[in-house]
Design an enzyme around this catalytic site. Sequence first.
Site, PDB file in Angstrom:
ATOM      1  N   HIS A 292       0.849  -1.192   0.000  1.00 22.03           N
ATOM      2  CA  HIS A 292       0.000   0.000   0.000  1.00 22.03           C
ATOM      3  C   HIS A 292       0.885   1.243   0.000  1.00 22.03           C
ATOM      4  O   HIS A 292       2.023   1.207   0.487  1.00 22.03           O
ATOM      5  CB  HIS A 292      -0.890   0.026   1.244  1.00 22.03           C
ATOM      6  CG  HIS A 292      -2.004  -0.963   1.207  1.00 22.03           C
ATOM      7  ND1 HIS A 292      -3.184  -0.762   1.891  1.00 22.03           N
ATOM      8  CD2 HIS A 292      -2.129  -2.167   0.597  1.00 22.03           C
ATOM      9  CE1 HIS A 292      -3.990  -1.790   1.690  1.00 22.03           C
ATOM     10  NE2 HIS A 292      -3.368  -2.661   0.915  1.00 22.03           N
TER      11      HIS A 292
ATOM     12  N   CYS B 214      -6.639   2.137   5.526  1.00 22.21           N
ATOM     13  CA  CYS B 214      -7.251   0.861   5.903  1.00 22.21           C
ATOM     14  C   CYS B 214      -6.721   0.447   7.281  1.00 22.21           C
ATOM     15  O   CYS B 214      -5.882   1.133   7.868  1.00 22.21           O
ATOM     16  CB  CYS B 214      -6.919  -0.205   4.854  1.00 22.21           C
ATOM     17  SG  CYS B 214      -5.175  -0.715   4.870  1.00 22.21           S
TER      18      CYS B 214
ATOM     19  N   CYS C 290      -2.776  -0.102   7.284  1.00 22.50           N
ATOM     20  CA  CYS C 290      -2.029   1.154   7.211  1.00 22.50           C
ATOM     21  C   CYS C 290      -2.237   1.992   8.472  1.00 22.50           C
ATOM     22  O   CYS C 290      -1.297   2.630   8.951  1.00 22.50           O
ATOM     23  CB  CYS C 290      -2.419   1.927   5.958  1.00 22.50           C
ATOM     24  SG  CYS C 290      -1.906   1.064   4.451  1.00 22.50           S
TER      25      CYS C 290
ATOM     26  N   GLU D 176       0.896   3.925   1.802  1.00 21.51           N
ATOM     27  CA  GLU D 176       1.370   4.363   3.123  1.00 21.51           C
ATOM     28  C   GLU D 176       2.519   3.496   3.626  1.00 21.51           C
ATOM     29  O   GLU D 176       3.492   4.009   4.170  1.00 21.51           O
ATOM     30  CB  GLU D 176       0.224   4.292   4.164  1.00 21.51           C
ATOM     31  CG  GLU D 176      -0.956   5.168   3.840  1.00 21.51           C
ATOM     32  CD  GLU D 176      -2.093   4.422   3.147  1.00 21.51           C
ATOM     33  OE1 GLU D 176      -3.254   4.696   3.494  1.00 21.51           O
ATOM     34  OE2 GLU D 176      -1.824   3.589   2.259  1.00 21.51           O
TER      35      GLU D 176
END
Length: 152
Positions: free
Chosen positions: A54, A84, A87, A56
């Site tokens: 992801h 999410c 993260c 992040e």
Amino acid sequence: MINDDIKYMKLALKEAKKAYDLKEVPVGCVIVLDNKVIARGYNKRETLESSLAHAEIIAIKKASKKLNSWRLDDCILYVTLEPCVMCSGAIIQSRIKRVVYGAKDPRFGMHKSLFNIFDIKFNHEVDINGGILELECSNLMKSFFKELREQN
């Protein structure tokens, strides 16, 4: 601070567009320390064949490497989509001071959309704000998924 938030969210959007061009879900992130971008990331789950890739997580890894520390105490993370659960956990664990995101994520969002993990009293509290350039961030996501549906 709102002017800085817009400035850095525009940079996160540039990262998201890189993901878009690679046919990745267009999420982009920048991490800022003392008004300087120290790390950038964009979604690379398909490219790296990793559920961990992801925006992040990629940016947090880069920031930690740059600072030679897992503690990102004075950093601000800008991301185009509400974080999410994975993260959000990484944000809390890395002790990021502040998070600014663009669009809400009704399916996975952990600030206000699905649940507010940031309200739980951990050993570290994060100041979090959403809705910065929300329309631009949201439109990029909508465009991506519309194109994806048209291809199938």
